[in-house]
Design a protein around this motif. Structure first.
Motif, short mmCIF file in Angstrom:
data_model
loop_
_atom_site.label_atom_id
_atom_site.label_comp_id
_atom_site.label_asym_id
_atom_site.label_seq_id
_atom_site.Cartn_x
_atom_site.Cartn_y
_atom_site.Cartn_z
N LEU A 186 7.88 -4.24 1.49
CA LEU A 186 7.38 -4.77 0.21
C LEU A 186 5.90 -4.42 0.03
CD1 LEU A 186 8.44 -6.62 -2.13
CD2 LEU A 186 7.36 -8.50 -0.92
N PHE A 187 5.13 -4.59 1.09
CA PHE A 187 3.70 -4.29 1.02
C PHE A 187 3.44 -2.80 0.91
CE2 PHE A 187 0.00 -6.79 0.89
CZ PHE A 187 -1.06 -6.01 1.34
N LEU A 188 4.32 -1.99 1.53
CA LEU A 188 4.18 -0.53 1.43
C LEU A 188 4.27 -0.08 -0.02
CD1 LEU A 188 4.14 2.39 2.59
CD2 LEU A 188 6.62 2.18 2.88
N TYR A 189 5.24 -0.62 -0.76
CA TYR A 189 5.47 -0.16 -2.13
C TYR A 189 4.75 -0.98 -3.20
CZ TYR A 189 8.77 3.07 -0.16
OH TYR A 189 9.32 4.08 0.57
N PRO A 247 -0.18 -1.35 -6.12
CA PRO A 247 -0.28 -1.95 -7.47
C PRO A 247 -1.00 -3.30 -7.44
CG PRO A 247 1.95 -1.14 -7.11
CD PRO A 247 1.21 -1.00 -5.81
N PHE A 248 -0.77 -4.05 -6.38
CA PHE A 248 -1.44 -5.34 -6.25
C PHE A 248 -2.95 -5.14 -6.12
CE2 PHE A 248 -2.96 -8.86 -3.50
CZ PHE A 248 -2.74 -9.90 -4.39
N LYS A 276 -4.66 -2.58 -7.30
CA LYS A 276 -5.16 -2.15 -8.61
C LYS A 276 -5.35 -3.34 -9.53
CE LYS A 276 -3.57 2.57 -8.49
NZ LYS A 276 -2.62 3.57 -8.93
N LEU A 277 -4.45 -4.29 -9.44
CA LEU A 277 -4.57 -5.52 -10.22
C LEU A 277 -5.89 -6.24 -9.89
CD1 LEU A 277 -2.94 -7.33 -12.22
CD2 LEU A 277 -2.14 -8.57 -10.21
N LEU A 278 -6.31 -6.12 -8.64
CA LEU A 278 -7.58 -6.74 -8.20
C LEU A 278 -8.78 -5.83 -8.42
CD1 LEU A 278 -6.39 -8.29 -4.82
CD2 LEU A 278 -6.71 -9.47 -6.99
N GLY A 279 -8.54 -4.61 -8.93
CA GLY A 279 -9.64 -3.68 -9.18
C GLY A 279 -10.10 -2.92 -7.94
N LEU A 280 -9.22 -2.78 -6.96
CA LEU A 280 -9.56 -2.06 -5.73
C LEU A 280 -8.74 -0.78 -5.64
CD1 LEU A 280 -9.45 -5.12 -3.30
CD2 LEU A 280 -11.50 -4.02 -4.20
N ASP A 281 -9.23 0.20 -4.88
CA ASP A 281 -8.44 1.40 -4.64
C ASP A 281 -8.04 1.47 -3.16
OD1 ASP A 281 -10.81 2.06 -3.43
OD2 ASP A 281 -11.07 3.97 -4.43
N VAL A 282 -7.14 2.39 -2.86
CA VAL A 282 -6.61 2.49 -1.49
C VAL A 282 -7.71 2.84 -0.49
CG1 VAL A 282 -4.98 3.73 -0.01
CG2 VAL A 282 -4.30 3.05 -2.29
N ARG A 283 -8.66 3.70 -0.90
CA ARG A 283 -9.75 4.08 0.03
C ARG A 283 -10.60 2.88 0.42
NH1 ARG A 283 -10.40 10.22 -0.57
NH2 ARG A 283 -11.64 10.09 1.30
N SER A 284 -10.93 2.04 -0.56
CA SER A 284 -11.72 0.84 -0.27
C SER A 284 -10.95 -0.08 0.68
CB SER A 284 -12.03 0.07 -1.55
OG SER A 284 -12.76 0.85 -2.44
N PHE A 285 -9.65 -0.24 0.40
CA PHE A 285 -8.82 -1.08 1.25
C PHE A 285 -8.68 -0.47 2.64
CE2 PHE A 285 -4.99 -3.36 2.58
CZ PHE A 285 -5.32 -4.65 2.19
N ALA A 286 -8.60 0.87 2.69
CA ALA A 286 -8.49 1.55 3.99
C ALA A 286 -9.74 1.31 4.83
CB ALA A 286 -8.27 3.04 3.78
N THR A 288 -2.90 -2.34 7.86
CA THR A 288 -2.70 -1.01 8.42
C THR A 288 -1.78 -0.17 7.54
OG1 THR A 288 -3.04 -1.87 10.65
CG2 THR A 288 -1.91 0.25 10.47
N ILE A 289 -0.72 -0.78 7.02
CA ILE A 289 0.22 -0.06 6.15
C ILE A 289 -0.50 0.49 4.92
CG2 ILE A 289 2.21 -0.37 4.60
CD1 ILE A 289 3.36 -2.25 6.82
N ILE A 290 -1.33 -0.35 4.30
CA ILE A 290 -2.10 0.11 3.13
C ILE A 290 -3.10 1.19 3.55
CG2 ILE A 290 -3.89 -0.57 1.50
CD1 ILE A 290 -1.24 -1.25 0.45
#
Length: 192
Positions: free
Chosen positions: A53-56, A60-61, A63-73, A121-123
């Motif tokens: 669920l978190f992988l897919y 989008p979640f 993005k809803l918070l205004g973050l991108d994958v690189r920031s989360f990484a 880690t998945i994100i």
């Protein structure tokens, strides 16, 4: 999509190190005796559902918070680094609920197996790898988790207390190296 065995192995091993099912065997054995047993299949299915669920839906979640994958990484790499430090140094930075009266799902499936470190880690892996590669890495880990849950007594006898500590510290060092790699790969685009 170009499915590379090396990517699959890296993702699988990274998740294996973060989930640290071998390192949690002493905790699981204690919980099993206090709870009167663990439903191995249920724990595996719920852990897997959370991870997939978190992988897919994780991106989008974000993005809803205004973050991108690189920031989360980058944030995730810091969490992974701290998890690695915990494993190597034997300290506890992240406090977890240890309510034994809770159902099998709550203390074991979440947060012990599919906890914040695993989901982060998945994100973080999505910044470097395709979703199908990560999905197969998750599925490979779920098979291993189920096998470990089914054979906890055997693993405990085989490794012994010193062996469990050695395995935990080894995977801690691997996590530290992975965290540095994820941070270095993603941080340069964020700092201007």
């Amino acid at each position: 999509m170009d499915f590379k065995l090396s990517d699959f192995l890296t993702v699988t091993f990274t998740l294996f190190a973060v989930i640290d099912i071998i390192g949690t065997v002493p905790v699981l054995i204690s919980m099993k005796s206090k709870m009167g047993g663990i439903r191995e299949g249920t724990v595996t299915l719920i852990s897997g559902a959370l991870m997939i669920l978190f992988l897919y839906l994780g991106t989008p979640f974000l993005k809803l918070l205004g973050l991108d994958v690189r920031s989360f990484a980058v944030g995730g790499s810091i969490v992974i680094f701290i998890l690695g430090l915990e494993m190597v140094l034997g300290l506890e930075f992240f406090k977890s609920e240890n309510d034994i009266r809770s159902a099998t799902v709550v203390p074991i499936a979440f947060p012990l197996i599919a906890g914040s470190g695993t989901l982060t880690t998945i994100i973080s892996l999505k910044a470097n790898y395709d979703s199908p590669v990560i999905l197969f890495g998750i599925l490979a880990n779920l098979v291993f988790i189920f096998i470990v849950l089914k054979s906890m007594g055997l693993i405990e006898r085989a490794l012994g207390p010193a062996g469990l500590i050695a395995v935990r510290k080894f995977f801690g060092v691997i996590l530290l190296a992975i965290a540095v790699k994820i941070f270095a790969f993603n941080a340069h685009g964020l700092i201007k």
